[in-house]
Design an enzyme around this catalytic site. Structure first.
Site, PDB file in Angstrom:
ATOM      1  N   SER A  25       0.723  -1.225  -0.164  1.00  0.00           N
ATOM      2  CA  SER A  25       0.112  -0.312  -0.203  1.00  0.00           C
ATOM      3  C   SER A  25       0.688   1.339   0.141  1.00  0.00           C
ATOM      4  CB  SER A  25      -1.055  -0.230   1.363  1.00  0.00           C
ATOM      5  OG  SER A  25      -0.323   0.046   2.346  1.00  0.00           O
ATOM      6  N   ALA A  29       5.957   0.146  -4.109  1.00  0.00           N
ATOM      7  CA  ALA A  29       5.030  -0.939  -4.540  1.00  0.00           C
ATOM      8  C   ALA A  29       3.668   1.053  -5.745  1.00  0.00           C
ATOM      9  CB  ALA A  29       4.634  -1.413  -3.535  1.00  0.00           C
ATOM     10  N   TYR A 142      13.399  -5.161   7.219  1.00  0.00           N
ATOM     11  CA  TYR A 142      13.885  -6.009   7.064  1.00  0.00           C
ATOM     12  C   TYR A 142      14.114  -7.884   8.228  1.00  0.00           C
ATOM     13  CZ  TYR A 142      14.788  -2.718   2.783  1.00  0.00           C
ATOM     14  OH  TYR A 142      14.635  -1.704   1.987  1.00  0.00           O
ATOM     15  N   LYS A 169      17.349  -0.132  -0.818  1.00  0.00           N
ATOM     16  CA  LYS A 169      18.460   0.569  -0.754  1.00  0.00           C
ATOM     17  C   LYS A 169      17.468   1.524   0.593  1.00  0.00           C
ATOM     18  CE  LYS A 169      19.098   4.814  -2.970  1.00  0.00           C
ATOM     19  NZ  LYS A 169      18.606   6.199  -1.987  1.00  0.00           N
ATOM     20  N   ASP A 256      22.207   9.356   0.525  1.00  0.00           N
ATOM     21  CA  ASP A 256      20.558   8.938  -0.892  1.00  0.00           C
ATOM     22  C   ASP A 256      20.890   8.861  -1.764  1.00  0.00           C
ATOM     23  OD1 ASP A 256      17.567   8.950  -0.986  1.00  0.00           O
ATOM     24  OD2 ASP A 256      18.080  10.379  -1.391  1.00  0.00           O
ATOM     25  N   HIS A 261      23.947   5.143  -5.517  1.00  0.00           N
ATOM     26  CA  HIS A 261      23.570   5.141  -7.585  1.00  0.00           C
ATOM     27  C   HIS A 261      24.402   5.393  -7.876  1.00  0.00           C
ATOM     28  CE1 HIS A 261      19.548   4.937  -5.999  1.00  0.00           C
ATOM     29  NE2 HIS A 261      19.440   5.936  -6.230  1.00  0.00           N
ATOM     30  N   SER A 411      22.233  10.079 -29.757  1.00  0.00           N
ATOM     31  CA  SER A 411      20.608  10.310 -28.965  1.00  0.00           C
ATOM     32  C   SER A 411      19.972   9.281 -28.751  1.00  0.00           C
ATOM     33  CB  SER A 411      20.552  11.894 -29.624  1.00  0.00           C
ATOM     34  OG  SER A 411      19.116  12.166 -29.049  1.00  0.00           O
TER      35      SER A 411
END
Length: 516
Positions: A25, A29, A142, A169, A256, A261, A411
């Site tokens: 919910s 997700a 977790y 993450k 973050d 990343h 491109s």
């Protein structure tokens, strides 16, 4: 013997894939997980006779209420064709919902009961289904969720089934918390069962990096300290925390964005050629790069916080959390000794983009005096408007011998018209189905990444390093550009990258200022 043969025939015939979206919910997700599953279903990667999807969360809602909640994320005015509507209807029929707590037996026993009933309805042998649990949840739950799955919802692998866990993450906040989390999950599941997802590894241009580096001869002799002066890996957003201030303030821009990343991209840019394309061989080379990174120097870090960030009522008045960071990583190995890798990320800046910018050294014996035009660069635009191009010095057309900087440009929207680039989550969920862990973070890789950043993060958390203020809509603190210049980056002034208008009417002419 006859019973065993009969059972094996049943396994081959009716083994089913069951997806569990825990936190069904929540925003992640609804916005990412369910749309990715629907797109895989729509493209034929998930067959309705073999797949079933269970949502699980604490919210007490019905199956239809969950379906209605996610419907708006799967259809809009642009894709409301009869075919799409029909596919969506069939997809939503696959979804069931179970309500329960994340740390109690009752909910997970009920979930297992629903699974067993579904297996019987499909004439499947108990223990032969393939169960994929997607934890669209905060990391704090977790351990308890994994314990419940292990105790009550595991499949029997000796009958041809499997159980896999996908975790999002952030994987901890520093080395100690990450290791603690890894230990707790590792005591319940084997490493091949755990898929630590970083959606940046599913992006099209990130997946192209190894092909570019190791399938093109002309890159092989150039990709080293003899030819490359510096590398930038940049992530910019033109908006602030936008209602997520309370969550963001717990982590900051380094945790973050940069530690996960950008560091994943860094590994793919800097790693050595793997022995093969097997996932473990690729991940081995990524770990070697991380283990070769020298400690980050304070003088090679610039932190920033945009003005107005603390106005968010969910952010503490005296917050020391950076919303911007530029830092230099240095690799102590034969290929990259002396080459600065600049990782830069920030919110509320003057543009939105993510790119890799490889700047080459000056041409020795420069008879054309090309320095004024700028250096050769190879740029990979990860988002938006995926592209890659090389900045070259060429002769300006005409009777005079004058030089100018231009580009060789690929491109994607022009070259691959009509080709839909898949979303990162689609690709990565498909990898979990196939059991391919190449684009997921291994435990030793996660540990090595936290070893690089934990000392710096603790100094920030303790208030020893302060972020500099910067105006929203700017490039960030001026000190970041000064650090970039100290690292050796030479900015090209007056150069504009231009691409012709594409045949696609929705694609406008794109111009990009060359400054990073």
């Amino acid at each position: 013997m006859h019973q065993i043969t009969k059972r094996l025939q049943a396994i081959v015939k009716v083994a089913v894939r069951i997806f569990f979206v825990l936190g069904a919910s929540g925003d992640l997700a609804k916005k990412k997980t369910f749309p990715a599953l629907f797109n895989l279903f729509r493209q034929g990667f998930l067959h309705p006779d073999e797949v079933h999807i269970f949502g699980y969360a604490r919210t007490k809602i019905s199956d239809d209420e969950l379906r209605n909640r996610i419907r708006g994320y799967l259809i809009n005015d642009k894709n409301a064709s009869p075919e799409h509507v029909e596919k969506l209807s069939k997809f939503l029929e696959l979804i069931k919902y179970v309500s329960g707590s994340y740390d109690s037996e009752e909910g997970f026993r009920l979930l297992d009961k629903e699974i067993s009933e579904h297996e019987l309805s499909k004439n499947s042998v108990e223990g032969t289904s393939r169960r994929l649990f997607y934890l669209a949840l905060p990391p704090s739950v977790y351990p308890s969720v994994c314990k419940m799955i292990r105790n009550f919802c595991m499949n029997r692998s000796d009958l041809g089934g499997w159980t896999r866990i996908v975790v999002e993450k952030p994987f901890g906040k520093d080395l100690e918390s990450a290791e603690q989390l890894s230990t707790q999950i590792g005591e319940l599941f084997e490493e091949p069962q755990i898929y630590r997802i970083d959606h940046y590894l599913g992006k099209e241009l990130v997946q192209n990096l190894l092909v570019l580096r190791f399938a093109n001869r002309f890159f092989l002799p150039l990709w080293n300290r003899d030819n490359i002066d510096n590398v930038q890996i940049v992530f910019r957003e033109d908006f602030g925390t936008d209602g997520r201030g309370g969550y963001f303030d717990e982590y900051g821009i380094i945790r973050d964005i940069i530690q996960n990343h950008l560091l994943q991209v860094f590994c793919l840019v800097a790693m050595e050629k793997p022995v093969s394309l097997k996932p473990e061989h690729i991940r081995d080379e990524k770990v070697k790069v991380l283990q070769s990174v020298l400690p980050i120097k304070d003088e090679e870090v610039v932190l920033g916080q945009y003005e107005g960030y603390r106005d968010d009522p969910t952010v503490p008045d005296q917050s020391n959390t950076p919303t911007f960071a530029t830092l230099v990583l240095r690799i102590h190995n034969e290929r990259w000794e002396g080459v600065p890798f600049v990782l830069k990320a920030g919110k509320a800046l003057n543009s939105r983009k993510a790119e890799i910018r490889v700047q080459f050294k000056d041409v020795p014996g420069d008879i054309y005096k090309c320095k004024k035009q700028g250096r050769n660069e190879f740029v990979i635009r990860l988002q938006p408007s995926e592209a890659m191009y090389m900045k070259l010095t060429v002769k300006q057309p005409g009777l005079e011998m004058s030089t100018a900087q231009s580009e060789l440009d690929l491109s994607y929207v022009q070259r691959y018209q009509g080709v839909t680039i898949p979303e990162a989550y689609e690709r990565l969920i498909l990898d979990t189905i196939r059991g391919d862990q190449q684009h997921f973070v291994r435990r030793d890789e996660l540990k090595a990444a936290w070893e690089i950043f934990t000392p710096l993060l603790h100094r920030i958390d303790d208030g020893e390093m302060k972020p500099l203020p910067y105006q929203p809509g700017s490039r960030g603190p001026a000190e970041a550009d000064e650090l970039l210049a100290k690292a050796g980056y030479v900015q090209t002034h007056g150069y504009k990258k231009k691409t012709k208008t594409t045949l696609n009417p929705h694609q406008a002419t794109r111009q990009e200022c060359a400054s990073a």
